[in-house]
Design an enzyme around this catalytic site. Structure first.
Site, short mmCIF file in Angstrom:
data_model
loop_
_atom_site.label_atom_id
_atom_site.label_comp_id
_atom_site.label_asym_id
_atom_site.label_seq_id
_atom_site.Cartn_x
_atom_site.Cartn_y
_atom_site.Cartn_z
N GLY A 281 0.91 -1.38 -0.11
CA GLY A 281 0.13 -0.29 0.08
C GLY A 281 0.60 1.07 0.26
O GLY A 281 1.94 1.67 -0.66
N CYS A 282 0.18 2.61 0.97
CA CYS A 282 1.30 3.68 0.94
C CYS A 282 2.63 3.35 0.74
O CYS A 282 2.87 2.79 2.00
CB CYS A 282 0.07 4.06 2.05
SG CYS A 282 1.54 5.77 2.47
#
Length: 193
Positions: free
Chosen positions: A30-31
């Site tokens: 993800g991020c």
């Protein structure tokens, strides 16, 4: 010439880890801001770079085209202090392997979770740890992929060490994204961040 060798020997003796062997590993969870902060704080990790991997487009950028790529981190580490298996264990505690649409509040292909082993041994360890995660969450589907390591493209400097450069904004984003809350649900207090 002899004086250069003497300087190198003295430098290596005085600077712990100066000549330590390092390795690299790539992970998508993800991020990349959130993954970077978790890995950077581990003993044995010497550097974490945010960027893109897994796609075929050369020179992807954050505000430009990065289609086909994953947001990822490249971890440089000292295998004498932390092993690839240790990095994998940390990785799993910081992703939602049950989310096929992305991670936490970030959705889309570039936010999906994936491992990028570079050797046969890393692939074996990635498969072994993934099998343990599959067993833990059965009968739910585990979507984290294992893909071969390829080119890694660092993201623009403004996105490197974001959690250090903008701690308030980073904490606000992380909390509002529900990342920590979901990690606690999944890993029953084992999550590291």
């Amino acid at each position: 010439m002899k004086s250069n060798v003497l300087v190198m020997v003295l430098w290596a003796a005085l600077v712990p880890g100066a000549l330590a062997e390092t390795a690299t590993a790539m992970f998508a969870g993800g991020c990349f801001w959130c993954m970077e902060s978790v890995f950077q704080e581990q003993e044995g990790v010497t550097d974490v770079v945010s960027g893109f991997t897994g796609g075929s487009l050369p020179n992807p950028t954050y505000k430009g085209d990065h289609s086909g790529h994953y947001e990822a981190i490249r971890v440089t580490y000292d295998p004498a202090l932390i092993t690839y298996r240790g990095l994998l264990e940390l990785y799993w505690l910081n992703v939602d392997p049950l989310d096929n649409a992305g991670q936490f509040c970030d959705k889309g292909h570039s936010y999906r979770s994936a491992l990028f082993p570079a050797t046969a041994e890393e692939t074996r360890l990635a498969q072994e740890t993934r099998a343990a995660v599959v067993a833990r969450f059965a009968p739910a589907e585990v979507y984290t992929e294992i893909l071969p390591a390829g080119a890694f493209w660092p993201v623009e400097e403004a996105h490197q060490d974001y959690y250090l450069k903008n701690p308030g904004g980073y904490k606000f984003y992380r909390w509002n994204c529900g990342r920590d809350q979901r990690l606690q649900q999944l890993w029953a207090g084992q999550a590291s961040h």
